[in-house]
Write a protein that holds these residues in place. Sequence first.
Motif, mmCIF file in Angstrom:
data_model
loop_
_atom_site.group_PDB
_atom_site.id
_atom_site.type_symbol
_atom_site.label_atom_id
_atom_site.label_comp_id
_atom_site.label_asym_id
_atom_site.label_seq_id
_atom_site.Cartn_x
_atom_site.Cartn_y
_atom_site.Cartn_z
ATOM 1 N N VAL A 126 95.100 -42.433 76.366
ATOM 2 C CA VAL A 126 95.108 -43.835 75.934
ATOM 3 C C VAL A 126 93.937 -44.009 74.980
ATOM 4 O O VAL A 126 92.806 -43.639 75.317
ATOM 5 N N ALA A 127 94.188 -44.551 73.783
ATOM 6 C CA ALA A 127 93.129 -44.637 72.778
ATOM 7 C C ALA A 127 92.980 -46.044 72.241
ATOM 8 O O ALA A 127 93.961 -46.773 72.068
ATOM 9 N N GLY A 128 91.737 -46.415 71.978
ATOM 10 C CA GLY A 128 91.469 -47.652 71.257
ATOM 11 C C GLY A 128 91.953 -47.515 69.822
ATOM 12 O O GLY A 128 91.994 -46.414 69.259
ATOM 13 N N GLU A 129 92.292 -48.626 69.190
ATOM 14 C CA GLU A 129 92.942 -48.600 67.871
ATOM 15 C C GLU A 129 92.099 -47.906 66.804
ATOM 16 O O GLU A 129 92.625 -47.259 65.897
ATOM 17 N N GLU A 169 91.104 -32.642 59.566
ATOM 18 C CA GLU A 169 90.943 -34.023 59.120
ATOM 19 C C GLU A 169 91.033 -35.003 60.285
ATOM 20 O O GLU A 169 91.622 -34.704 61.320
ATOM 21 N N LYS A 170 90.470 -36.188 60.098
ATOM 22 C CA LYS A 170 90.521 -37.216 61.134
ATOM 23 C C LYS A 170 91.964 -37.671 61.355
ATOM 24 O O LYS A 170 92.712 -37.873 60.400
ATOM 25 N N LEU A 171 92.315 -37.819 62.605
ATOM 26 C CA LEU A 171 93.627 -38.355 62.981
ATOM 27 C C LEU A 171 93.372 -39.631 63.788
ATOM 28 O O LEU A 171 92.946 -39.560 64.944
ATOM 29 N N PHE A 172 93.603 -40.771 63.154
ATOM 30 C CA PHE A 172 93.296 -42.037 63.818
ATOM 31 C C PHE A 172 94.383 -42.379 64.835
ATOM 32 O O PHE A 172 95.521 -41.913 64.739
ATOM 33 N N ALA A 173 94.018 -43.186 65.788
ATOM 34 C CA ALA A 173 94.865 -43.445 66.948
ATOM 35 C C ALA A 173 96.299 -43.843 66.597
ATOM 36 O O ALA A 173 97.241 -43.313 67.200
ATOM 37 N N VAL A 182 98.666 -39.002 71.421
ATOM 38 C CA VAL A 182 98.349 -40.027 72.413
ATOM 39 C C VAL A 182 99.626 -40.758 72.796
ATOM 40 O O VAL A 182 100.599 -40.771 72.044
ATOM 41 N N GLU A 183 99.599 -41.357 73.962
ATOM 42 C CA GLU A 183 100.783 -42.063 74.475
ATOM 43 C C GLU A 183 100.666 -43.582 74.356
ATOM 44 O O GLU A 183 101.682 -44.280 74.306
ATOM 45 N N TYR A 184 99.422 -44.104 74.322
ATOM 46 C CA TYR A 184 99.216 -45.545 74.222
ATOM 47 C C TYR A 184 98.049 -45.822 73.277
ATOM 48 O O TYR A 184 97.013 -45.148 73.354
#
Length: 263
Positions: A126-129, A169-173, A182-184
């Motif tokens: 679960v990740a913050g935006e 590279e960065k993969l944002f949420a 991520v699932e959420y």
Amino acid sequence: MGEFTRIERHGRVAIVHFDRGDKLNALSVAAMRELTDVARAFEDDIETSAIVLTGTGKFLSAGADLTDPELANRQSKGLLARRHALKVGPDMCDAWERLEQVTICAVEGFCVGGGSALAASCDIRVAGESAYFRLPEIPLGMNMSWHSNPRLVNLMGPARAKLFIILGEKLFAPEALDWGLVEYVVDDGAALDEARALAQKFADLPPVAVRMSKQSIDMAAKALNPAVTFMDRDQFALAATSKDQQEAVSAFLEKRKPNFTGD
């Protein structure tokens, strides 16, 4: 409570807080050993059905602590000692993956290198935006180890795993959600609350059925994972001897573009 971890319990849900008290929450050798011990302590815990792993509330981890004296010290050892020392990261991830309880990683801020490897060892993320994931190992002349490659392939598929692992590279949420890492995705600051609520849903179910189902699903998805990762620490040790790896680190420190030759 350990030096770097604190466990909070709510009935059949446990929350493991990882906090080194700095701005990076980097994975030192001591921190990795403690996180491994925490996971192993849950192996005989039949009162817990779901475990949430989280960082400080602002970030999960910047990955391996490259300033750790214990990491530097192992470079002066013989091959057997260096090879043995490389077990600490994969042992940590394996310990979290082996747990029969459902594991949920709550991610805020950055989740880099070994932090992403640890998150991938959990069942659900679960990740913050605004959170992002990144693997800098390949651009730094190393290979991605810690038994992570097949886990990421399981989650993302081979093409996207190559993009994520190799390019660094960065993969944002939001994109990580689309890619399956991520699932959420939730509002910033809400990842832990969402993870805890999800953990409670698992905890409300019959614990034996939950554990058996998790193991059945894992075997279907991951049965061959050990067969394709048993040499990744040897590959890491080999990559560390290359001139390209030295060039990558020098270029990073000097803030210049590296010149790779394949040597």
